[in-house]
Design a protein around this motif. Structure first.
Motif, PDB file in Angstrom:
ATOM      1  N   ILE A   1      37.567  13.677 -20.029  1.00 14.99           N
ATOM      2  CA  ILE A   1      36.513  14.543 -19.497  1.00 14.99           C
ATOM      3  C   ILE A   1      35.390  14.714 -20.513  1.00 14.99           C
ATOM      4  O   ILE A   1      34.200  14.633 -20.167  1.00 14.99           O
ATOM      5  N   GLU A   2      35.732  14.975 -21.769  1.00 14.59           N
ATOM      6  CA  GLU A   2      34.717  15.173 -22.802  1.00 14.59           C
ATOM      7  C   GLU A   2      33.840  13.929 -22.957  1.00 14.59           C
ATOM      8  O   GLU A   2      32.623  14.028 -23.139  1.00 14.59           O
ATOM      9  N   LYS A   3      34.439  12.756 -22.882  1.00 15.64           N
ATOM     10  CA  LYS A   3      33.680  11.508 -22.981  1.00 15.64           C
ATOM     11  C   LYS A   3      32.744  11.349 -21.783  1.00 15.64           C
ATOM     12  O   LYS A   3      31.591  10.909 -21.926  1.00 15.64           O
ATOM     13  N   SER A   4      33.212  11.747 -20.610  1.00 12.99           N
ATOM     14  CA  SER A   4      32.414  11.595 -19.390  1.00 12.99           C
ATOM     15  C   SER A   4      31.191  12.509 -19.399  1.00 12.99           C
ATOM     16  O   SER A   4      30.082  12.077 -19.069  1.00 12.99           O
ATOM     17  N   VAL A   5      31.380  13.787 -19.763  1.00 15.31           N
ATOM     18  CA  VAL A   5      30.270  14.736 -19.725  1.00 15.31           C
ATOM     19  C   VAL A   5      29.261  14.472 -20.844  1.00 15.31           C
ATOM     20  O   VAL A   5      28.103  14.887 -20.753  1.00 15.31           O
ATOM     21  N   ALA A   6      29.706  13.787 -21.906  1.00 10.60           N
ATOM     22  CA  ALA A   6      28.800  13.475 -23.010  1.00 10.60           C
ATOM     23  C   ALA A   6      28.045  12.172 -22.788  1.00 10.60           C
ATOM     24  O   ALA A   6      27.085  11.874 -23.512  1.00 10.60           O
ATOM     25  N   SER A   7      28.447  11.395 -21.795  1.00  9.09           N
ATOM     26  CA  SER A   7      27.840  10.091 -21.551  1.00  9.09           C
ATOM     27  C   SER A   7      26.410  10.244 -21.021  1.00  9.09           C
ATOM     28  O   SER A   7      26.084  11.204 -20.316  1.00  9.09           O
ATOM     29  N   VAL A   8      25.552   9.274 -21.345  1.00  7.23           N
ATOM     30  CA  VAL A   8      24.170   9.280 -20.858  1.00  7.23           C
ATOM     31  C   VAL A   8      24.051   8.520 -19.534  1.00  7.23           C
ATOM     32  O   VAL A   8      22.963   8.481 -18.944  1.00  7.23           O
ATOM     33  N   GLU A   9      25.139   7.925 -19.072  1.00 10.80           N
ATOM     34  CA  GLU A   9      25.119   7.204 -17.801  1.00 10.80           C
ATOM     35  C   GLU A   9      24.875   8.178 -16.650  1.00 10.80           C
ATOM     36  O   GLU A   9      25.434   9.275 -16.612  1.00 10.80           O
ATOM     37  N   GLU A  10      24.057   7.768 -15.677  1.00  8.25           N
ATOM     38  CA  GLU A  10      23.675   8.657 -14.580  1.00  8.25           C
ATOM     39  C   GLU A  10      24.847   9.048 -13.691  1.00  8.25           C
ATOM     40  O   GLU A  10      24.808  10.102 -13.045  1.00  8.25           O
ATOM     41  N   ASP A  11      25.859   8.210 -13.620  1.00  9.57           N
ATOM     42  CA  ASP A  11      26.972   8.478 -12.702  1.00  9.57           C
ATOM     43  C   ASP A  11      28.317   8.599 -13.416  1.00  9.57           C
ATOM     44  O   ASP A  11      29.363   8.463 -12.785  1.00  9.57           O
TER      45      ASP A  11
END
Length: 325
Positions: free
Chosen positions: A217-227
């Motif tokens: 989850i932490e990796k996902s919310v920190a990502s700059v990817e739009e989706d």
């Protein structure tokens, strides 16, 4: 809701040619409340009236408007009112939530611990508290307050209402001393709390440890990817983790688009749905929706991703918070 309850009622009255009025009433209880009566007269759909009181004049007026709008939902003219929601069930849920919020307006936690606890749960991303009442001896009542299987407290009083308030107040005190950690809790603490779900249970049920899910989850919310968050939320659904979090045998994510007053923005909601109930009813309504998350963005993809981000934070809180067995 995008508009106040009073504005929705007034705009709808213009569209169907109805008359409406707001009449101040005396406070016969001497409780320093503003009391109002609202009337709504329609030649084609009937007449309605509602009474409301609140520590704030504005809240009393909107409460009365909300009570009338709930009555209008049973009439075929409901869709002429600017609710901006796709069906009557979603409108009813939104109205009831707004009314509950107005009922708590202007009151302190001490005056309204039940409302204060509800607000605290909302801020922490928790499902609303559940209450169970039991008859005790000597005309006493015991109410148990449970929050999403995280905590449970009980309180006793001479009335059900007071017992419920006492339980909510005790729960607030308990939660106020329970700090949400930003890192997983590895072992039992001295106060008897434990991690929300052990690694063993997670591995047995969804083949993943608590640490793995939090890192994911932490990796996902920190990502700059739009989706990135959208993809992660769908992955959690496929892996059965949302089923674990929302305490149902099978859940799904239902996506809905909504109109925005700002034409440059998009609104998207993600509804966590009880799949079994949804399949039986074949529509989105109060019986099927377990929880909802909203996102606002420049386009559909960013709005959807923002809603998914809020969902991921909810799941993170679930695993971060400590619970009583």
């Amino acid at each position: 809701m995008e508009k106040t309850l009073g504005a929705i009622l007034e705009e709808g009255a213009v569209k169907i040619g109805a008359k409406h009025s707001t009449i101040p009433l005396p406070d016969t209880s001497n409780s320093n409340l503003f009391c109002v009566k609202r009337t709504f007269e329609s030649k084609d759909f009937g007449n309605f009236e509602a009474f409301a009181s609140s520590p704030k004049k504005r809240s009393a007026q909107h409460l009365a408007a909300g009570f009338i709008l709930l009555q209008i939902l049973d009439k075929p003219c409901w869709n002429l009112f600017p609710f901006r929601l796709p069906n009557v069930e979603e409108v009813r849920i939104a109205l009831e939530n707004e009314i509950d919020s107005l009922k708590n307006d202007g009151m302190t936690v001490a005056e309204n611990p039940v409302g204060g606890l509800q607000q605290m749960c909302k801020q922490r991303g928790l499902i609303e508290p559940a209450y169970k009442c039991f008859d005790a001896e000597d005309k006493m009542y015991t109410v148990t307050c449970v929050i999403q299987n995280f905590k449970e407290v009980s309180a006793t009083a001479t009335s059900k209402k007071q017992a419920k308030a006492n339980a909510a107040r005790d729960m607030i005190m308990l939660m106020s001393h329970d700090v949400v950690s930003s890192t997983p809790v590895a072992k039992d603490s001295e106060d008897g709390f434990k991690p929300a779900l052990s690694d063993e249970k997670m591995k047995a049920s969804v083949k993943a440890s608590k640490e793995e899910i939090l890192q994911y989850i932490e990796k996902s919310v920190a990502s700059v990817e739009e989706d990135s968050c959208s993809v992660s939320a769908e992955n959690l659904e496929i892996r059965g983790i949302l089923t674990q979090v929302f305490k149902k045998n099978d859940v799904k994510i239902e996506k809905r688009d909504h109109k925005s007053l700002d034409p440059s923005k998009m609104l998207r909601t993600l509804h966590i749905v009880d799949k079994e109930a949804y399949d039986n009813i074949k529509q989105l309504c109060r019986k099927t929706v377990l929880y909802s998350f909203i996102g606002i963005g420049e386009n559909d993809k960013t709005a959807k991703n923002e809603a998914a981000r809020n969902l991921l934070f909810y799941v993170k809180n679930y695993y971060d918070l400590r619970v009583l067995d």
